[in-house]
Design a protein around this motif. Sequence first.
Motif, PDB file in Angstrom:
ATOM      1  N   ASN A  50       0.865  -1.175   0.000  1.00  0.00           N
ATOM      2  CA  ASN A  50       0.000   0.000   0.000  1.00  0.00           C
ATOM      3  C   ASN A  50       0.904   1.229   0.000  1.00  0.00           C
ATOM      4  N   PRO A  51       1.215   1.772  -1.193  1.00  0.00           N
ATOM      5  CA  PRO A  51       2.189   2.854  -1.268  1.00  0.00           C
ATOM      6  C   PRO A  51       1.664   4.171  -0.708  1.00  0.00           C
ATOM      7  N   THR A  52       2.592   4.941  -0.165  1.00  0.00           N
ATOM      8  CA  THR A  52       2.261   6.284   0.300  1.00  0.00           C
ATOM      9  C   THR A  52       2.230   7.226  -0.902  1.00  0.00           C
ATOM     10  N   LEU A  53       1.735   8.423  -0.697  1.00  0.00           N
ATOM     11  CA  LEU A  53       1.730   9.413  -1.774  1.00  0.00           C
ATOM     12  C   LEU A  53       3.148   9.719  -2.232  1.00  0.00           C
ATOM     13  N   ASP A  54       4.078   9.764  -1.304  1.00  0.00           N
ATOM     14  CA  ASP A  54       5.468  10.007  -1.649  1.00  0.00           C
ATOM     15  C   ASP A  54       5.995   8.902  -2.562  1.00  0.00           C
ATOM     16  N   MET A  55       5.689   7.671  -2.237  1.00  0.00           N
ATOM     17  CA  MET A  55       6.127   6.540  -3.059  1.00  0.00           C
ATOM     18  C   MET A  55       5.499   6.596  -4.449  1.00  0.00           C
ATOM     19  N   ILE A  56       4.228   6.930  -4.511  1.00  0.00           N
ATOM     20  CA  ILE A  56       3.533   7.031  -5.796  1.00  0.00           C
ATOM     21  C   ILE A  56       4.184   8.123  -6.647  1.00  0.00           C
ATOM     22  N   ASN A  57       4.514   9.236  -6.036  1.00  0.00           N
ATOM     23  CA  ASN A  57       5.170  10.330  -6.744  1.00  0.00           C
ATOM     24  C   ASN A  57       6.533   9.895  -7.275  1.00  0.00           C
ATOM     25  N   ARG A  58       7.311   9.209  -6.452  1.00  0.00           N
ATOM     26  CA  ARG A  58       8.631   8.736  -6.875  1.00  0.00           C
ATOM     27  C   ARG A  58       8.522   7.738  -8.024  1.00  0.00           C
TER      28      ARG A  58
END
Length: 73
Positions: A50-58
């Motif tokens: 379950n990725p965080t928004l930061d991970m999704i952005n990266r």
Amino acid sequence: MTQNDQEIRQRFGKAIRRRRRELDITQEKLAELAELHRTYISNLERGDANPTLDMINRLAKALDISIAQLFTD
């Protein structure tokens, strides 16, 4: 976790895998570009993370795609 949560994760994982394959890069290369661990990429693609928004952005930056495109099919 609900069935809907799992479906969203699986669809997101498929979008990551599809774009990665379009770019013809390995999970390891994507992990390097996104500054993540390769096993995390594998977990994402299977819908197990379950990725965080930061991970999704990266991930979006590493895949040279917009965040919105990762969620539209």
